[in-house]
Motif scaffolding. Structure first.
Motif, PDB file in Angstrom:
ATOM      1  N   GLN A 100      -3.253   0.413  -5.601  1.00  0.00           N
ATOM      2  CA  GLN A 100      -2.005   0.796  -4.939  1.00  0.00           C
ATOM      3  C   GLN A 100      -0.816   0.792  -5.900  1.00  0.00           C
ATOM      4  N   CYS A 108       0.860  -1.185   0.000  1.00  0.00           N
ATOM      5  CA  CYS A 108       0.000   0.000   0.000  1.00  0.00           C
ATOM      6  C   CYS A 108       0.890   1.227   0.000  1.00  0.00           C
ATOM      7  N   THR A 136      -2.263   5.414   3.010  1.00  0.00           N
ATOM      8  CA  THR A 136      -3.459   4.724   2.531  1.00  0.00           C
ATOM      9  C   THR A 136      -4.458   4.498   3.654  1.00  0.00           C
TER      10      THR A 136
END
Length: 548
Positions: A360, A79, A83
């Motif tokens: 991502q 990620c 995030t």
């Protein structure tokens, strides 16, 4: 804060046993009822008393913590920074004793322990003689099995942890509870599992309740982690010989992709699984889909307004599947641009992954545990709450345990205290077990394999099931304080995103970014939450031996 840790030790004083069959795990008597005297009066009530152990107490661990620890830390998922607060710390091994997911993991797993202790301490004296002893012992066996399952996570995550069994005697001294040695926790788990193996009903895992075979399987895995290869082999082969379980797509209908769909809950591959329901909403359903479903297309994919796409599959994991030629398991784990899934959005002819998918920065999305809309699940899904089970253990694991145990019996030690990663086996039984798993994946049978091959096989089989981190953690040996082999593997994982989002019509004009995030020996144990240490400073003192 004192009230909080007191709850972890003392919650087991409250009986919250569930009523009804396996489809009503959450129908339980009021917590203020005098359940020990008025409940557990019939065979059905005793049988269903363990239902709660497979559900709500696990909620704080299932989902974000489960994936953050098992897959984000291990290099299966990535990620971007910022995030999500629960994921951010785990992306670079910076989680601390105040990290929310650390707290929720500790709370959740000790709540499972507390619920199991509630049954173990109240059930024997509450059940009338009209209920057969075998029914009572089965329930006690299930409670001990699920307590062992919770401790198996706790000891691998936190190291030395307190063994809690009787809150009546321990709750008054909750401020002076010490941790116990890792080796003692393993002995405690083995004792619980041996009891469960001897007392749980055989052949009932397909009901959603663990069986004697379930206990044998988990016992095999615990022995494997201890590097007790002879007993791991014995227990694994006992499960294989029983015929209770099978591999979906080989031994019975369905496919690898189907394993994670609601319609296939409690299939014959399921050994131990958490039983979720969307009927109660958040806190009672499985939240994994909401966390990882394609965020850019999530509202459409899930049909319930969630799907936040908070994790994407790393380049390293994508390449691992590609290099192995493993398209079947990859398709069930990772959604690539343009791929079709007939089981999603069935009413409109299926779902095709958008060409612009880019979770991502990985130009892919997650599939495992993503089950689609309520209509795809006969109404059994809701926002942040689906009804598909979460596996604690499934049958493919037993085959790979058997193969590894046989290798371990003949292999020389490697760096540290683990098996030499280049150790090789061509044992026929080991190969038969390994190749059963590979056959289901559509891969060629091996004629020999190394320990490194075995760990890679486990990674691809169980990716995004919260398991790979523990394989890396143990590759250097049982209870090892140093992790040179695991750190070398992690150091080579590309966990970067990408530059350029890609443009229509092909969305392929992007560049992979390179990001390596090294781990240290300190990365392999999570700190005990600060709130609990503040309430009980003994948790940070040297461990003591448990008095068995």
């Amino acid at each position: 804060m004192k009230k909080h840790i007191k709850y972890l030790v003392g919650a087991a004083m409250i009986s919250v046993a569930a009523a009804g069959c396996k489809k009503a795990f959450f129908n339980r008597p009021p917590e203020n009822a005098s359940t020990s005297g008025t409940y557990y009066q019939t065979t059905d009530e005793v049988t269903s008393s363990t239902d709660i152990l497979y559900a709500a107490p696990w909620f704080g661990f299932n989902g974000k913590a489960f994936l953050a620890i098992g897959d984000l830390q291990s290099g299966n998922a990535r990620c971007d920074a910022g995030t999500d607060g629960e994921f951010d710390a785990f992306r670079n091994y910076s989680e601390g004793n105040a990290t929310l997911a650390v707290q929720s993991t500790w709370n959740s797993l000790f709540t499972v322990v507390a619920q199991a202790n509630a049954l173990l301490n109240t059930l024997p004296s509450a059940v009338p003689s009209s209920v057969p002893a075998s029914v009572v012992n089965n329930a006690l066996g299930e409670a001990r099995l699920m307590r062992a399952a919770a401790y198996f996570y706790l000891v691998r995550l936190f190291g030395n942890v307190p063994i809690i069994t009787n809150p009546t005697t321990q709750v008054s001294n909750f401020q002076t509870v010490n941790t116990n040695y890792v080796t003692d926790v393993y002995t405690f788990m083995i004792n619980d599992l041996l009891y469960a193996e001897a007392n749980c009903t055989k052949g009932v895992a397909s009901t959603g309740h663990a069986s004697s075979g379930s206990a044998s399987a988990l016992l095999a895995k615990v022995y494997l982690y201890e590097q007790d290869y002879a007993d791991a082999k014995k227990e694994a082969e006992k499960v294989i010989a029983s015929g209770e379980f099978g591999l979906m797509g080989l031994d019975f209908g369905g496919s690898y992709v189907n394993l994670f769909e609601t319609a296939y809950n409690n299939n014959k591959e399921s050994i131990i699984s958490l039983q979720w329901t969307s009927n109660g909403g958040y806190g009672f359903g499985n939240q994994i889909q909401s966390v990882i479903a394609d965020g850019e297309n999530g509202n459409y994919l899930t049909g319930t307004g969630d799907g936040y796409g908070e994790l994407g599959p790393t380049w390293d994991l994508q390449d691992a599947f590609k290099n192995a030629g493993d398209t079947i398991r990859r398709h069930g784990c990772i959604m690539l641009p343009g791929e079709y899934y007939a089981e999603l959005h069935k009413a409109t002819g299926g779902y095709t992954t958008p060409l612009a998918v880019n979770e991502q920065g990985t130009h892919a999305g997650m599939k495992k545990y993503v089950v689609g809309t309520p209509a795809d699940n006969n109404g059994s899904s809701a926002a942040q709450a689906t009804s598909n089970n979460t596996y604690i253990m499934r049958y493919a694991d037993v085959y790979l345990i058997d193969a590894e145990a046989i290798l371990g019996l003949s292999a020389a030690p490697g760096v540290g205290h683990g098996i030499d990663t280049n150790a090789t086996s061509s044992d026929p039984t080991a190969l038969a077990s390994l190749n059963r798993v590979r056959q289901r994946a559509g891969l060629a049978a091996k004629t020999s394999f190394t320990y490194r091959d075995l760990i890679k096989e486990r990674r691809l089989e169980f990716a995004i099931e919260g398991d790979y981190w523990y394989d890396l953690q143990r590759i250097d040996g049982f209870n090892s304080g140093t992790h040179p082999v695991a750190e070398a593997i992690i150091a080579k994982q590309n966990r970067g995103g990408s530059s350029g989002s890609g443009t229509a019509p092909k969305y392929t004009d992007y560049t992979r970014n390179v990001l390596y995030i090294p781990a240290t020996d300190a990365s392999f144990i999570i700190p005990i939450p600060a709130t609990d240490v503040a309430a009980d400073p003994n948790l940070t003192k040297p461990p003591v031996h448990y008095k068995f």
